[in-house]
Design a protein around this motif. Sequence first.
Motif, PDB file in Angstrom:
ATOM      1  N   THR A 157      56.753 -53.902  58.772  1.00  0.00           N
ATOM      2  CA  THR A 157      56.451 -54.868  59.886  1.00  0.00           C
ATOM      3  C   THR A 157      54.911 -55.127  59.856  1.00  0.00           C
ATOM      4  O   THR A 157      54.241 -54.690  59.071  1.00  0.00           O
ATOM      5  CB  THR A 157      56.954 -53.941  61.230  1.00  0.00           C
ATOM      6  OG1 THR A 157      56.493 -54.761  62.258  1.00  0.00           O
ATOM      7  CG2 THR A 157      56.214 -52.385  61.294  1.00  0.00           C
ATOM      8  N   ALA A 158      54.801 -56.224  60.623  1.00  0.00           N
ATOM      9  CA  ALA A 158      53.304 -56.516  60.556  1.00  0.00           C
ATOM     10  C   ALA A 158      52.653 -55.850  61.609  1.00  0.00           C
ATOM     11  O   ALA A 158      51.350 -55.718  61.869  1.00  0.00           O
ATOM     12  CB  ALA A 158      53.223 -57.996  60.813  1.00  0.00           C
ATOM     13  N   ALA A 159      53.384 -55.372  62.773  1.00  0.00           N
ATOM     14  CA  ALA A 159      52.679 -54.573  63.886  1.00  0.00           C
ATOM     15  C   ALA A 159      53.619 -53.680  64.564  1.00  0.00           C
ATOM     16  O   ALA A 159      54.638 -54.078  64.585  1.00  0.00           O
ATOM     17  CB  ALA A 159      51.954 -55.337  64.835  1.00  0.00           C
ATOM     18  N   ILE A 160      53.121 -52.596  64.788  1.00  0.00           N
ATOM     19  CA  ILE A 160      54.008 -51.830  65.899  1.00  0.00           C
ATOM     20  C   ILE A 160      53.350 -51.780  67.244  1.00  0.00           C
ATOM     21  O   ILE A 160      52.082 -51.236  67.687  1.00  0.00           O
ATOM     22  CB  ILE A 160      53.980 -50.246  65.665  1.00  0.00           C
ATOM     23  CG1 ILE A 160      54.836 -50.148  64.059  1.00  0.00           C
ATOM     24  CG2 ILE A 160      55.089 -49.534  66.569  1.00  0.00           C
ATOM     25  CD1 ILE A 160      54.915 -49.050  63.319  1.00  0.00           C
ATOM     26  N   ASP A 161      54.019 -52.649  68.310  1.00  0.00           N
ATOM     27  CA  ASP A 161      53.127 -52.678  69.650  1.00  0.00           C
ATOM     28  C   ASP A 161      53.268 -51.816  70.379  1.00  0.00           C
ATOM     29  O   ASP A 161      53.941 -50.623  70.058  1.00  0.00           O
ATOM     30  CB  ASP A 161      53.893 -54.077  70.221  1.00  0.00           C
ATOM     31  CG  ASP A 161      53.282 -55.358  69.740  1.00  0.00           C
ATOM     32  OD1 ASP A 161      52.411 -55.274  68.818  1.00  0.00           O
ATOM     33  OD2 ASP A 161      53.303 -56.474  70.377  1.00  0.00           O
ATOM     34  N   ARG A 162      52.892 -51.708  71.725  1.00  0.00           N
ATOM     35  CA  ARG A 162      52.858 -50.656  72.576  1.00  0.00           C
ATOM     36  C   ARG A 162      54.386 -49.991  72.902  1.00  0.00           C
ATOM     37  O   ARG A 162      54.298 -48.831  73.079  1.00  0.00           O
ATOM     38  CB  ARG A 162      51.874 -50.983  73.833  1.00  0.00           C
ATOM     39  CG  ARG A 162      51.586 -49.763  74.490  1.00  0.00           C
ATOM     40  CD  ARG A 162      50.716 -50.135  75.896  1.00  0.00           C
ATOM     41  NE  ARG A 162      51.059 -51.138  76.808  1.00  0.00           N
ATOM     42  CZ  ARG A 162      51.015 -52.459  77.091  1.00  0.00           C
ATOM     43  NH1 ARG A 162      49.990 -53.065  76.297  1.00  0.00           N
ATOM     44  NH2 ARG A 162      51.633 -52.975  77.936  1.00  0.00           N
TER      45      ARG A 162
ATOM     46  N   LEU B 278      45.443 -61.956  56.264  1.00  0.00           N
ATOM     47  CA  LEU B 278      45.991 -63.092  56.574  1.00  0.00           C
ATOM     48  C   LEU B 278      47.442 -62.758  57.412  1.00  0.00           C
ATOM     49  O   LEU B 278      47.499 -63.573  58.423  1.00  0.00           O
ATOM     50  CB  LEU B 278      46.546 -63.598  55.460  1.00  0.00           C
ATOM     51  CG  LEU B 278      45.720 -64.393  54.320  1.00  0.00           C
ATOM     52  CD1 LEU B 278      46.210 -64.537  53.002  1.00  0.00           C
ATOM     53  CD2 LEU B 278      44.916 -65.648  54.973  1.00  0.00           C
ATOM     54  N   VAL B 279      48.262 -61.609  57.193  1.00  0.00           N
ATOM     55  CA  VAL B 279      49.161 -61.318  58.092  1.00  0.00           C
ATOM     56  C   VAL B 279      48.618 -61.126  59.543  1.00  0.00           C
ATOM     57  O   VAL B 279      49.341 -61.867  60.444  1.00  0.00           O
ATOM     58  CB  VAL B 279      49.817 -60.115  57.486  1.00  0.00           C
ATOM     59  CG1 VAL B 279      51.035 -59.709  58.538  1.00  0.00           C
ATOM     60  CG2 VAL B 279      50.604 -60.373  55.949  1.00  0.00           C
ATOM     61  N   GLN B 280      47.676 -60.466  59.563  1.00  0.00           N
ATOM     62  CA  GLN B 280      47.203 -60.235  61.007  1.00  0.00           C
ATOM     63  C   GLN B 280      46.759 -61.456  61.760  1.00  0.00           C
ATOM     64  O   GLN B 280      46.852 -61.509  62.829  1.00  0.00           O
ATOM     65  CB  GLN B 280      45.866 -58.973  60.967  1.00  0.00           C
ATOM     66  CG  GLN B 280      46.560 -57.554  60.542  1.00  0.00           C
ATOM     67  CD  GLN B 280      47.910 -57.155  61.300  1.00  0.00           C
ATOM     68  OE1 GLN B 280      47.903 -57.412  62.439  1.00  0.00           O
ATOM     69  NE2 GLN B 280      49.001 -56.833  60.801  1.00  0.00           N
TER      70      GLN B 280
ATOM     71  N   GLU C 178      55.070 -68.838  57.003  1.00  0.00           N
ATOM     72  CA  GLU C 178      54.014 -68.286  56.119  1.00  0.00           C
ATOM     73  C   GLU C 178      54.062 -66.770  55.958  1.00  0.00           C
ATOM     74  O   GLU C 178      53.597 -66.248  54.930  1.00  0.00           O
ATOM     75  CB  GLU C 178      52.595 -68.920  56.764  1.00  0.00           C
ATOM     76  CG  GLU C 178      52.518 -70.413  56.573  1.00  0.00           C
ATOM     77  CD  GLU C 178      51.212 -71.163  57.178  1.00  0.00           C
ATOM     78  OE1 GLU C 178      51.075 -72.365  57.096  1.00  0.00           O
ATOM     79  OE2 GLU C 178      50.563 -70.337  57.727  1.00  0.00           O
ATOM     80  N   LEU C 179      53.988 -66.203  57.155  1.00  0.00           N
ATOM     81  CA  LEU C 179      54.078 -64.751  57.352  1.00  0.00           C
ATOM     82  C   LEU C 179      55.435 -64.233  56.382  1.00  0.00           C
ATOM     83  O   LEU C 179      55.161 -63.008  55.934  1.00  0.00           O
ATOM     84  CB  LEU C 179      54.383 -64.495  58.783  1.00  0.00           C
ATOM     85  CG  LEU C 179      52.947 -64.133  59.406  1.00  0.00           C
ATOM     86  CD1 LEU C 179      53.111 -64.172  60.856  1.00  0.00           C
ATOM     87  CD2 LEU C 179      52.240 -62.965  59.081  1.00  0.00           C
TER      88      LEU C 179
ATOM     89  N   SER D 154      44.644 -50.974  49.571  1.00  0.00           N
ATOM     90  CA  SER D 154      46.070 -51.399  49.843  1.00  0.00           C
ATOM     91  C   SER D 154      45.874 -51.874  51.329  1.00  0.00           C
ATOM     92  O   SER D 154      45.042 -51.728  51.959  1.00  0.00           O
ATOM     93  CB  SER D 154      46.815 -50.120  50.352  1.00  0.00           C
ATOM     94  OG  SER D 154      48.206 -50.297  50.802  1.00  0.00           O
ATOM     95  N   THR D 155      46.764 -52.955  51.559  1.00  0.00           N
ATOM     96  CA  THR D 155      46.816 -53.824  52.857  1.00  0.00           C
ATOM     97  C   THR D 155      48.080 -53.153  53.701  1.00  0.00           C
ATOM     98  O   THR D 155      48.423 -53.934  54.296  1.00  0.00           O
ATOM     99  CB  THR D 155      46.650 -55.221  52.636  1.00  0.00           C
ATOM    100  OG1 THR D 155      47.636 -55.480  51.528  1.00  0.00           O
ATOM    101  CG2 THR D 155      45.301 -55.541  52.139  1.00  0.00           C
ATOM    102  N   THR D 156      48.863 -52.245  52.904  1.00  0.00           N
ATOM    103  CA  THR D 156      50.094 -51.503  53.802  1.00  0.00           C
ATOM    104  C   THR D 156      49.654 -50.208  54.066  1.00  0.00           C
ATOM    105  O   THR D 156      49.381 -49.456  53.289  1.00  0.00           O
ATOM    106  CB  THR D 156      51.365 -51.913  52.834  1.00  0.00           C
ATOM    107  OG1 THR D 156      51.402 -53.155  52.523  1.00  0.00           O
ATOM    108  CG2 THR D 156      52.481 -51.260  53.807  1.00  0.00           C
ATOM    109  N   SER D 157      49.808 -49.858  55.353  1.00  0.00           N
ATOM    110  CA  SER D 157      49.608 -48.347  55.612  1.00  0.00           C
ATOM    111  C   SER D 157      51.244 -47.877  55.873  1.00  0.00           C
ATOM    112  O   SER D 157      52.055 -48.564  56.610  1.00  0.00           O
ATOM    113  CB  SER D 157      48.926 -48.159  56.872  1.00  0.00           C
ATOM    114  OG  SER D 157      49.327 -48.719  58.075  1.00  0.00           O
ATOM    115  N   SER D 158      51.438 -46.898  55.257  1.00  0.00           N
ATOM    116  CA  SER D 158      53.080 -46.223  55.121  1.00  0.00           C
ATOM    117  C   SER D 158      52.893 -44.864  55.960  1.00  0.00           C
ATOM    118  O   SER D 158      52.246 -44.061  55.456  1.00  0.00           O
ATOM    119  CB  SER D 158      53.348 -46.317  53.632  1.00  0.00           C
ATOM    120  OG  SER D 158      53.232 -47.585  53.238  1.00  0.00           O
ATOM    121  N   ASN D 159      54.079 -44.769  56.401  1.00  0.00           N
ATOM    122  CA  ASN D 159      54.312 -43.512  57.042  1.00  0.00           C
ATOM    123  C   ASN D 159      55.721 -43.243  57.459  1.00  0.00           C
ATOM    124  O   ASN D 159      56.369 -44.059  58.145  1.00  0.00           O
ATOM    125  CB  ASN D 159      53.584 -43.221  58.620  1.00  0.00           C
ATOM    126  CG  ASN D 159      53.917 -41.794  59.110  1.00  0.00           C
ATOM    127  OD1 ASN D 159      53.916 -40.890  58.306  1.00  0.00           O
ATOM    128  ND2 ASN D 159      53.468 -41.675  60.496  1.00  0.00           N
TER     129      ASN D 159
END
Length: 215
Positions: A187-192, A17-19, A41-42, A2-7
Motif C-alpha cells: 500500500t502507499a499509506a495506512i490511514d487513521r 513520487l508515490v507520496q 501513474e501510482l 529503501s523506499t518501502t517499509s515492511s512489517n
Amino acid sequence: MSTTSSNNNVHVIDHPLVQHKLTLMRRKDASTNSFRRLLGELASLMAYEVTRELPLQEIEIETPLETTTGRVIDGKKQVLVSILRAGNGFLDGMLNVIPGARVGHIGLYRDPQTLQPVEYYFKMPSEMQERGVIVVDPMLATGNSAAAAVSRLKQLHPQSITFVCLLAAPEGVATLRKAHPDVAIYTAAIDRELNEHGYIVPGLGDAGDRIFGTK
Ligand code: URA
C-alpha cells in the motif's frame, strides 16, 4: 536507501513520487481527469515495487557481438486480478510495467441483510495453478471484499497471491492479515481509521466515483 517499509508482510511504499502523487489525489478538488491520471501513474510506480521479488531464470542470448547469458522473469505470466469496479482504475498503470500479464476480474457486492460479500462475476485466465496473482483494489477498507476475493482465488491454487492497494485502513489490514497471513499487502499509506460509513479517513473519498466521475 529503501523506499518501502515492511512489517509482518505489510509493505508501505514511501517512495517520494508515490507520496507526492497520493497527496495530489487526496485533494477534494482534484478533477476526474487528474485523479485517474495520478492513479495510473501510482499504479505503475507501485507495480515496480510489488514485482521486486519475482524469480528470474537465466537464458542464453545472442547480442550483435557475442553469445551471453541474460536474466528474464521465470515461469508463466503473472495475473493481475481487479476487484470491480475501482480495481480497474489500477490496471492500465500496472500493465504499463507488466505488459505481458494476464487479467482476471472479480465482482462482489455487499448483501444488505448479512453485510457479507456476494460474488456476481468471476473470470480468470487458464492455468492459474502455474501463475502468481496480484490482486488490485485501490481501497482496503473493511477488508471483507479483499478477504473474500483471496479465498475465492485460493480455490484455483495459484502459486502466490499478493494484494495491492493505494490506501488501507488499519481495520482492513487486520482483517486481511487474519484471514490470509500468507498474502503480502502493498500500500502507499495506512490511514487513521474507518468512519461509521465504512470510508477510510482521512482517505480520498469514494475511489470508484472519483475514477469514473459518477458523482
Ligand atoms: N471504498 C472507497 O472507495 N473509499 C473508502 O474510503 C472506502 C471504501
